[in-house]
Design a protein around this motif. Structure first.
Motif, short mmCIF file in Angstrom:
data_model
loop_
_atom_site.label_atom_id
_atom_site.label_comp_id
_atom_site.label_asym_id
_atom_site.label_seq_id
_atom_site.Cartn_x
_atom_site.Cartn_y
_atom_site.Cartn_z
N LEU A 28 0.83 -1.21 0.00
CA LEU A 28 0.00 0.00 0.00
C LEU A 28 0.86 1.26 0.00
CD1 LEU A 28 -2.77 -1.14 2.51
CD2 LEU A 28 -3.00 -0.89 0.02
N LEU A 29 1.95 1.25 0.77
CA LEU A 29 2.84 2.41 0.76
C LEU A 29 3.49 2.59 -0.61
CD1 LEU A 29 4.63 2.04 4.24
CD2 LEU A 29 2.89 3.72 3.60
N ARG A 30 3.89 1.51 -1.24
CA ARG A 30 4.50 1.62 -2.57
C ARG A 30 3.47 2.10 -3.60
NH1 ARG A 30 8.85 -3.31 -3.60
NH2 ARG A 30 10.11 -2.96 -1.73
N TYR A 31 2.27 1.57 -3.52
CA TYR A 31 1.24 1.99 -4.47
C TYR A 31 0.94 3.48 -4.28
CZ TYR A 31 -2.99 1.87 -7.31
OH TYR A 31 -3.92 2.10 -8.30
N GLY A 32 0.84 3.91 -3.03
CA GLY A 32 0.54 5.31 -2.75
C GLY A 32 1.65 6.25 -3.17
N ALA A 33 2.88 5.74 -3.28
CA ALA A 33 4.02 6.59 -3.64
C ALA A 33 4.29 6.61 -5.13
CB ALA A 33 5.28 6.10 -2.91
N THR A 34 3.51 5.84 -5.90
CA THR A 34 3.74 5.78 -7.35
C THR A 34 3.11 6.97 -8.05
OG1 THR A 34 3.73 3.36 -7.24
CG2 THR A 34 3.41 4.37 -9.41
N PRO A 35 3.86 7.72 -8.84
CA PRO A 35 3.27 8.84 -9.57
C PRO A 35 2.09 8.35 -10.42
CG PRO A 35 5.65 8.90 -9.73
CD PRO A 35 5.31 7.59 -9.09
N ALA A 36 0.99 9.10 -10.37
CA ALA A 36 -0.22 8.67 -11.07
C ALA A 36 -0.99 9.87 -11.57
CB ALA A 36 -1.08 7.82 -10.13
N ASP A 37 -1.90 9.60 -12.51
CA ASP A 37 -2.76 10.69 -12.99
C ASP A 37 -3.86 10.95 -11.97
OD1 ASP A 37 -4.75 8.73 -13.31
OD2 ASP A 37 -4.16 8.38 -15.39
N GLU A 38 -4.71 11.91 -12.25
CA GLU A 38 -5.70 12.35 -11.27
C GLU A 38 -6.66 11.24 -10.89
OE1 GLU A 38 -9.05 15.89 -10.76
OE2 GLU A 38 -7.51 16.04 -12.30
N ASP A 39 -7.09 10.45 -11.89
CA ASP A 39 -8.02 9.37 -11.58
C ASP A 39 -7.38 8.33 -10.67
OD1 ASP A 39 -9.98 10.55 -13.11
OD2 ASP A 39 -9.49 9.40 -14.93
N ALA A 40 -6.13 7.98 -10.97
CA ALA A 40 -5.44 6.96 -10.17
C ALA A 40 -5.11 7.45 -8.78
CB ALA A 40 -4.17 6.49 -10.88
N ARG A 41 -5.02 8.78 -8.60
CA ARG A 41 -4.68 9.30 -7.28
C ARG A 41 -5.74 8.94 -6.24
NH1 ARG A 41 -0.08 9.07 -6.20
NH2 ARG A 41 -0.77 9.73 -4.16
N THR A 42 -6.99 8.78 -6.67
CA THR A 42 -8.04 8.42 -5.72
C THR A 42 -7.72 7.07 -5.08
OG1 THR A 42 -9.69 9.62 -7.01
CG2 THR A 42 -10.51 7.95 -5.46
N THR A 43 -7.32 6.10 -5.90
CA THR A 43 -6.96 4.78 -5.36
C THR A 43 -5.67 4.87 -4.55
OG1 THR A 43 -7.98 3.77 -7.30
CG2 THR A 43 -6.61 2.37 -5.94
N ALA A 44 -4.73 5.67 -5.02
CA ALA A 44 -3.47 5.84 -4.27
C ALA A 44 -3.74 6.45 -2.90
CB ALA A 44 -2.50 6.70 -5.06
N ASN A 45 -4.62 7.42 -2.85
CA ASN A 45 -4.96 8.03 -1.56
C ASN A 45 -5.65 7.03 -0.64
OD1 ASN A 45 -3.88 10.48 -2.34
ND2 ASN A 45 -5.84 11.32 -3.05
N ALA A 46 -6.50 6.17 -1.23
CA ALA A 46 -7.15 5.14 -0.43
C ALA A 46 -6.12 4.17 0.13
CB ALA A 46 -8.18 4.40 -1.27
N ALA A 47 -5.11 3.82 -0.68
CA ALA A 47 -4.04 2.93 -0.22
C ALA A 47 -3.30 3.54 0.97
CB ALA A 47 -3.08 2.63 -1.36
N MET A 48 -2.94 4.80 0.84
CA MET A 48 -2.22 5.47 1.93
C MET A 48 -3.09 5.58 3.17
SD MET A 48 0.88 5.98 1.03
CE MET A 48 1.35 7.03 2.40
N SER A 49 -4.37 5.82 2.99
CA SER A 49 -5.27 5.94 4.13
C SER A 49 -5.36 4.63 4.91
CB SER A 49 -6.66 6.36 3.65
OG SER A 49 -7.56 6.44 4.74
N MET A 50 -5.44 3.50 4.18
CA MET A 50 -5.47 2.20 4.87
C MET A 50 -4.17 1.95 5.62
SD MET A 50 -7.51 -0.45 2.35
CE MET A 50 -6.78 0.02 0.78
#
Length: 666
Positions: free
Chosen positions: A206-228
């Motif tokens: 989850l930390l790695r996924y949240g740290a991966t550069p992403a477009d705006e749509d993917a940031r929603t999932t990345a933020n969810a990963a970091m939140s968990m």
């Protein structure tokens, strides 16, 4: 007196004075079972296992029960930590036959080692009835017993391997985050209900996924990963599963709130969690992450380090025959150690309400104290008082795989927090393993008191140690560790391959059991397959080796199936896959070791949270690590080269410029 007195395993030595005529695992036990024409009774456990102690006290120390065992069986005691291969094949059988597993594991097998009846813990009277029943079946209807045993072994060997495929796509990793979210406990952190185990490897993903550069749509999932990740890491750190006085995490929480721990402390849990909390701080700047990482590192050095420089396997759950006695407190005890005023303050701060039997509680710290000086004074007094209690026993054998996890965690934590003592501890552990556990290109799994064991290393030993040595090389710039990792990985490719992109857990020349173990899923530690994939991927990034890159990608081929079905049991595979699909980014830092700019560039690279980033550090002209070859100073100044697939951007000479390069993901 039985045959365990010369064992190196503390677990086996715990049973050396049993009235049971124990054999260690080996040819002698099988030959004796054939000579007497009786079944084997195989008992598998480990030294810190609470229910193993209970069954030992109830049955194995009881002369009547021991007499039944000795009369009707050849009894074999196995330390699952020394022989994970033996544990794995019989645990597979136990789970298939009973629908569950655990330790102590109790297996009745033919003289050839083929299981025909299995279970876990049995109370004494039930165990005695079972002994009589199995003996009667063996003597009265042996053909049926042997037929059942043959069918079990045949069925286990016919189990199809998990389907494999190509390297997971980014969409697969996104689905894995979504799958984890479905079982996420948003109120209390973690996944699922009680009991809760620290999900170290899923958190790393989850930390790695949240740290991966992403477009705006993917940031929603990345933020969810970091939140968990944030919610779980904070909940564990503030709960009773974390030792709020001495640091370090217990094995798991028996409840869903992380309050009531199962008190054993394992090296592998704490090594994995140390690395995750360090990475959490690196990604977020969390003060809690920093505190817990450093406290856990200090605990490892204070409590788990052996005189030879390695790290012990575990601390027991029990002391004075009571689980958790060393760690739990009553309100009265707090007032006796502290004065009335500080005692009342501590009772409220640590939520000591007498939640356990006998009115004791573990200490929790649901928020940071508002008076740090008072907290430090109270904590010091309580630690001093606790030090006078009877300490839990320590299993001081050194396991190669788990020391590899500790080497990686301590090297990175020491470098990131400017703690050279932690880096030195990682180096000393690596030196011990290099000097004592390696026999040519082959690795021995354990040692104790400076004496190497005889059990061959399994896949996780080679892979986790290679991972740790590559991390240590990246932190120190010492080529020795890179070369040793290279040798370990060559053995992985030559001796453990299954010929179809995966790996067996044992080498091709290892002892033949009724089944060759091959488990692709993570358990308490990364699966050997995914650990190998991670180390192979890092090595490929440092060398440009297409052979190692292809092997890593092939080993990750099961991640897609696991991500959709059981993401929680593929955390390390998902973390490695995240690194693979994003590169990983390669950074070469070239400069004199005594130049402050070299150190500043090195630190800037270490501080990047990009998934799986690999780092090579060397003097100008050094080329033993291929990533450094041909990379020189720029205008006479130290330089950093940011690359992907050995294709590099223009070198930079300042930490600010390097951070900018890395912020864009290269």
């Amino acid at each position: 007196m039985n045959r365990l007195t010369d064992a190196t395993s503390p677990y086996l030595l715990q049973h050396a004075d049993n009235p049971v005529d124990w054999f260690p695992w080996g040819d002698e036990a099988f030959a004796e079972a054939r000579r007497r024409n009786v079944p084997l009774l195989i008992s598998v456990g480990y030294s810190a296992c609470h229910w193993c102690h209970v069954m030992a006290h109830e049955s194995f120390e009881d002369p009547g029960t021991a007499a039944l065992m000795n009369e009707h069986f050849v009894n074999v005691k196995v330390d699952r930590e020394e022989r994970p291969d033996v544990d794995a094949v019989y645990m597979t059988a136990t789970q298939a036959m009973t629908g569950q597993g655990g330790w102590p594991m109790t297996v009745f097998a033919t003289p050839e080692g083929h299981p025909f009846y299995t279970g876990t813990y049995f109370p004494r009277q039930q165990f005695q009835r079972l002994l009589a029943g199995v003996s009667n079946a063996w003597n009265g209807d042996r053909e049926a017993v042997l037929e059942q045993s043959s069918k079990i072994v045949e069925a286990l060997n016919e189990q199809s391997a998990m389907p494999s495929g190509p390297l997971p796509a980014p969409s697969t990793l996104t689905r894995a985050v979504q799958s984890l979210a479905e079982s996420f406990d948003s109120a209390r952190g973690g996944f699922g209900g009680a009991p809760k185990f620290p999900p170290s490897m899923a958190l790393e993903f989850l930390l790695r996924y949240g740290a991966t550069p992403a477009d705006e749509d993917a940031r929603t999932t990345a933020n969810a990963a970091m939140s968990m990740a944030d919610r779980t890491l904070e909940a564990m750190a503030r709960g009773g599963i974390y030792d709020q006085l001495g640091g370090g995490f217990a094995r798991y929480s028996v409840d869903a709130d992380w309050v009531v721990p199962h008190f054993e402390k394992m090296l592998y849990d704490n090594a994995l969690l140390l690395r995750v909390y360090t990475h959490w701080w690196r990604s977020t700047g969390s003060a809690l992450g920093r505190r817990v990482a450093l406290e856990t590192a200090d605990w490892l050095l204070a409590e788990m380090r052996t005189p030879e420089g390695g790290f012990a396997s575990a601390l027991d759950a029990d002391s004075e025959g009571v689980e958790g006695r060393f760690y739990a407190w009553t309100p009265r005890e707090l007032r006796e150690v502290l004065d009335e005023e500080d005692g009342a303050w501590a009772i409220d701060l640590f939520e000591v309400t007498g939640t356990f039997e006998h009115g004791t509680s573990v200490l929790q710290l649901r928020s940071d104290p508002t008076d740090p000086e008072r907290f430090a004074r109270v904590r010091s007094a309580l630690l001093a008082a606790r030090a006078r209690r009877v300490r839990p026993g320590r299993d001081d054998k050194v396991v190669a795989a788990w020391n590899g996890l500790a080497i990686a965690a301590l090297a990175e934590t020491g470098a990131l927090f400017d703690r050279p003592d932690l880096v030195e501890a990682a180096r000393e552990a690596a030196t011990l393993l290099d000097d004592l556990h390696l026999d040519g290109d082959r690795l021995l799994r354990t040692s104790r008191d400076g004496r190497a064991g005889t059990n061959a290393g399994v896949l996780e030993d080679y892979a986790d140690l290679a991972e740790g040595l590559l991390a240590l090389s990246g932190v120190t710039g010492e080529v020795r560790w890179f070369r040793r990792a290279e040798s370990l990985l060559e053995t992985v490719l030559e001796r453990f391959s299954d010929g179809s992109g995966g790996f067996y857990d044992t080498a091709d020349d290892a002892e033949r059991l009724f089944q060759r173990p091959q488990d692709p899923t993570d358990n308490a530690t990364p699966s050997g397959r995914f650990a190998a994939a991670g180390a192979l991927l890092s090595y490929a990034a440092l060398t440009g080796s297409s052979r190692h890159r292809a092997a890593a990608e092939a080993a990750l081929g099961t991640v897609t199936v696991l991500a959709d079905r059981h993401a929680r049991f593929a955390g390390w595979g998902l973390a490695v896959a995240q690194a693979a699909v994003t590169g990983p980014i390669e950074v070469a830092v070239v400069g004199s070791a005594d130049d402050p700019t070299t150190a500043a560039l090195h630190r800037a690279a270490l501080m990047s949270p990009l998934p799986g980033l690999v780092l090579a550090l060397g003097e100008p002209g050094s080329g033993e690590i291929p990533l450094l070859a041909g990379r020189g100073l720029v205008g006479g100044a130290p330089a950093a080269y940011v690359c992907r697939g050995f294709t590099c951007r223009m070198p930079v000479t300042t930490p600010t410029a390097l951070r900018a390069e890395l912020a864009g993901g290269a």
